[in-house]
Design a protein around this motif. Sequence first.
Motif, short mmCIF file in Angstrom:
data_model
loop_
_atom_site.label_atom_id
_atom_site.label_comp_id
_atom_site.label_asym_id
_atom_site.label_seq_id
_atom_site.Cartn_x
_atom_site.Cartn_y
_atom_site.Cartn_z
N UNK A 1 1.02 -1.18 0.20
CA UNK A 1 0.03 0.15 0.02
C UNK A 1 0.89 1.24 0.00
N UNK A 2 0.56 2.15 -0.95
CA UNK A 2 1.34 3.57 -0.68
C UNK A 2 0.04 4.59 -0.75
N UNK A 3 0.60 5.97 -0.44
CA UNK A 3 -0.26 6.81 -0.29
C UNK A 3 0.07 8.19 -1.10
N UNK A 4 -0.69 9.00 -1.57
CA UNK A 4 -0.15 10.40 -1.75
C UNK A 4 -1.25 11.33 -1.41
N UNK A 5 -0.52 12.24 -0.63
CA UNK A 5 -1.36 13.39 -0.11
C UNK A 5 -1.25 14.64 -0.98
N UNK A 6 -2.36 15.54 -0.88
CA UNK A 6 -2.39 16.70 -1.86
C UNK A 6 -0.91 17.41 -1.74
N UNK A 7 -0.73 17.55 -2.91
CA UNK A 7 0.80 18.49 -3.17
C UNK A 7 1.85 17.59 -2.81
N UNK A 8 1.97 16.46 -2.29
CA UNK A 8 3.03 15.86 -2.16
C UNK A 8 3.48 14.55 -2.90
N UNK A 9 4.43 13.92 -2.98
CA UNK A 9 4.83 12.68 -3.51
C UNK A 9 4.18 11.41 -3.05
N UNK A 10 4.19 10.37 -3.90
CA UNK A 10 3.78 9.21 -3.39
C UNK A 10 4.77 8.53 -2.39
N UNK A 11 4.09 8.03 -1.43
CA UNK A 11 4.90 7.44 -0.14
C UNK A 11 4.63 5.97 -0.13
N UNK A 12 5.56 5.26 0.37
CA UNK A 12 5.33 3.79 0.86
C UNK A 12 4.67 3.92 2.30
N UNK A 13 3.53 3.00 2.28
CA UNK A 13 2.82 2.69 3.72
C UNK A 13 3.15 1.32 4.30
N UNK A 14 2.65 0.30 3.35
CA UNK A 14 3.19 -1.05 4.16
C UNK A 14 3.18 -1.96 3.12
#
Length: 124
Positions: A36-49
Amino acid sequence: QVQLAESGGGLVQTGGSLRLSCVASGRTFSQYAMGWFRQAPGKGREFVAEINWSGGSTYYADSVKGRFTISRENAKNTVYLQMNSLKPEDTAIYYCATSSRPWSRGISSDYNYWGQGTQVTVSS
């Protein structure tokens, strides 16, 4: 053709919980790590789990460790992300992805198929 379909996102208050699901099709699901990855508004995609091919090993970003739990059911071609104690900074689009390896330890370049994403919004 590999397809990943996420579900379970929504709006929740700070401290609440959500459970994301991702159903995979088009490849032998049980041979590969899932993440699972996530991307917040205005930010790059980041690893979650991440969870390895068998479900025996997991790996988490420091920001979610102790709050989020990844799991999988290979018989159902499904991976889950249980999110507890949610914070406003967890607000993002959450993406399910499948790795090209049985275990990647969060290396995003290993991931070669991605879902469309599901929105998670945590209100303060």
